[in-house]
Design a protein around this motif. Structure first.
Motif, PDB file in Angstrom:
ATOM      1  N   ARG A 280       0.830  -1.216   0.000  1.00 34.71           N
ATOM      2  CA  ARG A 280       0.000   0.000   0.000  1.00 34.71           C
ATOM      3  C   ARG A 280       0.860   1.259   0.000  1.00 34.71           C
ATOM      4  N   ILE A 281       1.928   1.259   0.788  1.00 32.32           N
ATOM      5  CA  ILE A 281       2.813   2.417   0.841  1.00 32.32           C
ATOM      6  C   ILE A 281       3.451   2.655  -0.527  1.00 32.32           C
ATOM      7  N   GLY A 282       3.854   1.580  -1.182  1.00 29.67           N
ATOM      8  CA  GLY A 282       4.433   1.698  -2.521  1.00 29.67           C
ATOM      9  C   GLY A 282       3.446   2.221  -3.535  1.00 29.67           C
ATOM     10  N   ASN A 283       2.191   1.786  -3.420  1.00 29.39           N
ATOM     11  CA  ASN A 283       1.142   2.260  -4.333  1.00 29.39           C
ATOM     12  C   ASN A 283       0.911   3.757  -4.191  1.00 29.39           C
ATOM     13  N   ALA A 284       0.987   4.248  -2.957  1.00 29.36           N
ATOM     14  CA  ALA A 284       0.668   5.649  -2.689  1.00 29.36           C
ATOM     15  C   ALA A 284       1.824   6.593  -3.005  1.00 29.36           C
ATOM     16  N   ALA A 285       3.039   6.047  -3.077  1.00 33.96           N
ATOM     17  CA  ALA A 285       4.227   6.888  -3.242  1.00 33.96           C
ATOM     18  C   ALA A 285       4.538   7.151  -4.717  1.00 33.96           C
ATOM     19  N   GLN A 286       5.323   8.205  -4.952  1.00 39.31           N
ATOM     20  CA  GLN A 286       5.867   8.444  -6.283  1.00 39.31           C
ATOM     21  C   GLN A 286       6.834   7.317  -6.636  1.00 39.31           C
ATOM     22  N   ASN A 287       6.957   7.024  -7.926  1.00 31.70           N
ATOM     23  CA  ASN A 287       7.837   5.939  -8.341  1.00 31.70           C
ATOM     24  C   ASN A 287       9.299   6.375  -8.188  1.00 31.70           C
ATOM     25  N   ILE A 288      10.012   5.719  -7.286  1.00 36.89           N
ATOM     26  CA  ILE A 288      11.382   6.120  -6.963  1.00 36.89           C
ATOM     27  C   ILE A 288      12.312   5.936  -8.158  1.00 36.89           C
ATOM     28  N   VAL A 289      12.108   4.894  -8.937  1.00 34.76           N
ATOM     29  CA  VAL A 289      12.964   4.619 -10.088  1.00 34.76           C
ATOM     30  C   VAL A 289      12.898   5.745 -11.111  1.00 34.76           C
TER      31      VAL A 289
ATOM     32  N   LYS B 150       8.340  13.094   2.476  1.00 36.15           N
ATOM     33  CA  LYS B 150       7.074  13.827   2.352  1.00 36.15           C
ATOM     34  C   LYS B 150       6.751  14.108   0.893  1.00 36.15           C
ATOM     35  N   ARG B 151       7.719  14.585   0.139  1.00 33.96           N
ATOM     36  CA  ARG B 151       7.487  14.913  -1.279  1.00 33.96           C
ATOM     37  C   ARG B 151       7.088  13.680  -2.076  1.00 33.96           C
ATOM     38  N   LEU B 152       7.722  12.569  -1.769  1.00 36.18           N
ATOM     39  CA  LEU B 152       7.465  11.335  -2.511  1.00 36.18           C
ATOM     40  C   LEU B 152       6.231  10.591  -2.015  1.00 36.18           C
ATOM     41  N   GLY B 153       5.665  11.031  -0.900  1.00 35.97           N
ATOM     42  CA  GLY B 153       4.449  10.405  -0.380  1.00 35.97           C
ATOM     43  C   GLY B 153       4.690   9.043   0.240  1.00 35.97           C
ATOM     44  N   ILE B 154       5.835   8.875   0.885  1.00 40.83           N
ATOM     45  CA  ILE B 154       6.171   7.588   1.493  1.00 40.83           C
ATOM     46  C   ILE B 154       5.669   7.552   2.929  1.00 40.83           C
ATOM     47  N   GLY B 155       4.733   6.659   3.203  1.00 37.71           N
ATOM     48  CA  GLY B 155       4.139   6.557   4.528  1.00 37.71           C
ATOM     49  C   GLY B 155       5.011   5.814   5.525  1.00 37.71           C
ATOM     50  N   THR B 156       4.566   5.792   6.769  1.00 35.34           N
ATOM     51  CA  THR B 156       5.298   5.135   7.860  1.00 35.34           C
ATOM     52  C   THR B 156       4.864   3.678   7.988  1.00 35.34           C
ATOM     53  N   PRO B 157       5.801   2.738   8.060  1.00 31.03           N
ATOM     54  CA  PRO B 157       5.460   1.304   8.158  1.00 31.03           C
ATOM     55  C   PRO B 157       5.074   0.900   9.579  1.00 31.03           C
ATOM     56  N   VAL B 158       3.844   1.163   9.969  1.00 30.64           N
ATOM     57  CA  VAL B 158       3.375   0.935  11.337  1.00 30.64           C
ATOM     58  C   VAL B 158       3.272  -0.558  11.656  1.00 30.64           C
ATOM     59  N   ILE B 159       2.671  -1.332  10.760  1.00 30.81           N
ATOM     60  CA  ILE B 159       2.457  -2.763  11.029  1.00 30.81           C
ATOM     61  C   ILE B 159       3.785  -3.516  11.070  1.00 30.81           C
ATOM     62  N   TYR B 160       4.714  -3.101  10.245  1.00 31.75           N
ATOM     63  CA  TYR B 160       6.054  -3.696  10.258  1.00 31.75           C
ATOM     64  C   TYR B 160       6.677  -3.569  11.645  1.00 31.75           C
ATOM     65  N   ARG B 161       6.584  -2.403  12.245  1.00 25.51           N
ATOM     66  CA  ARG B 161       7.145  -2.193  13.582  1.00 25.51           C
ATOM     67  C   ARG B 161       6.387  -3.008  14.618  1.00 25.51           C
ATOM     68  N   LYS B 162       5.062  -3.105  14.437  1.00 26.41           N
ATOM     69  CA  LYS B 162       4.263  -3.935  15.337  1.00 26.41           C
ATOM     70  C   LYS B 162       4.685  -5.395  15.240  1.00 26.41           C
ATOM     71  N   ALA B 163       4.970  -5.864  14.037  1.00 22.51           N
ATOM     72  CA  ALA B 163       5.419  -7.250  13.853  1.00 22.51           C
ATOM     73  C   ALA B 163       6.714  -7.499  14.607  1.00 22.51           C
ATOM     74  N   HIS B 164       7.616  -6.533  14.603  1.00 20.70           N
ATOM     75  CA  HIS B 164       8.864  -6.654  15.361  1.00 20.70           C
ATOM     76  C   HIS B 164       8.575  -6.779  16.858  1.00 20.70           C
ATOM     77  N   GLU B 165       7.634  -5.961  17.347  1.00 21.73           N
ATOM     78  CA  GLU B 165       7.281  -6.016  18.768  1.00 21.73           C
ATOM     79  C   GLU B 165       6.729  -7.387  19.149  1.00 21.73           C
ATOM     80  N   VAL B 166       5.864  -7.932  18.289  1.00 21.25           N
ATOM     81  CA  VAL B 166       5.273  -9.241  18.564  1.00 21.25           C
ATOM     82  C   VAL B 166       6.343 -10.325  18.558  1.00 21.25           C
TER      83      VAL B 166
END
Length: 258
Positions: A200-209, A226-242
């Motif tokens: 989802r984050i990749g879909n929302a962001a500008q194409n880095i390539v 911010k300019r590229l629209g790259i969001g924060t990976p919240v669930i990824y960090r939660k997975a680390h906590e688990v």
């Protein structure tokens, strides 16, 4: 206009060979350091959507300007002495810190790719050169997205990449690899949800390539995200906590007995 053709006449028309991809995926699971297998999977499942996105970039004004230049992207990215002259907090400084901390180089990834191209599967056309940009910017994506180089972080970066460039091989590795992680070592962690979040984050962001990477290196990292629209990976960090709460080290995930 670039003299490089977009599509070499000898390139196979259909690049969708799932059985071949599965064969190489099993090899990758057996030895996660065997990077050559990744390139085989990507080539076997490149698909039409990837070709369409590559064509759009290739025929754009920016694409023509970048691809017609003689400067290789890996030479820019591996010139750490020059990048270190940039101000602290820039993408470039964060990138060099990351690469040196991890003992990585863009040329090193290219060398792994050379094992694959020795088999005679390179056509030196626009598709190959677009693929080169995907390869060479892979480690920069870790810096831009905030995903580390742990096993789950790699899968999330691949999901981000698949969302941006629609290479079915990249998507296959992201999701199949995530399934293996969840099945073998982290069944209680939201592994697949983290990978879907990366998508989802990749879909929302500008194409880095499609960015001018030399200019991107000069931007403050926070501003670039911010300019590229790259969001924060919240669930990824939660997975680390688990994982940590269950006694599993996220950075040594595949070392846990199955």
């Amino acid at each position: 206009m670039s003299a490089v053709p977009f599509h070499h006449p000898d390139r196979p028309a259909g690049e969708f060979r799932p059985i071949k991809a599965w064969h190489h995926f099993r090899k990758l699971i057996a030895d996660k350091e065997d990077t050559e297998q990744v390139f085989h999977i990507i080539a076997a499942l490149r698909g039409r959507k990837f070709r369409t996105i590559a064509s759009k970039f290739w025929h754009s004004e920016k694409g023509q300007r970048i691809l017609a230049s003689n400067q290789r992207l890996i030479d820019v990215l591996d010139d750490h002495d020059t990048i270190k002259k940039l101000p602290a907090g820039t993408v470039g400084r964060a990138y060099v810190d990351f690469m040196e901390r991890e003992g990585l180089s863009a040329a090193g990834l290219e060398a792994e790719y050379a094992k694959f191209t020795d088999a005679g599967v390179r056509f030196e056309d626009g598709i190959d050169r677009y693929g080169d940009r995907l390869r060479d910017t892979h480690d920069m994506l870790h810096v831009l997205t905030g995903y580390s180089r742990d096993a789950l972080g790699e899968q999330c970066v691949l999901a981000f990449t698949y969302a941006q460039n629609r290479n079915l091989g990249v998507g296959f590795i992201a999701y199949a690899g995530g399934f293996e992680l969840k099945r073998r070592v982290a069944p209680s962690a939201p592994i697949m949800a983290a990978i879907r979040e990366g998508h989802r984050i990749g879909n929302a962001a500008q194409n880095i390539v499609h960015e001018d990477i030399a200019e991107l290196l000069k931007e403050p990292l926070a501003d670039a995200r911010k300019r590229l629209g790259i969001g924060t990976p919240v669930i990824y960090r939660k997975a680390h906590e688990v994982m940590r709460s269950g006694g599993v080290d996220p950075y040594n995930l595949l070392a846990v007995p199955a």
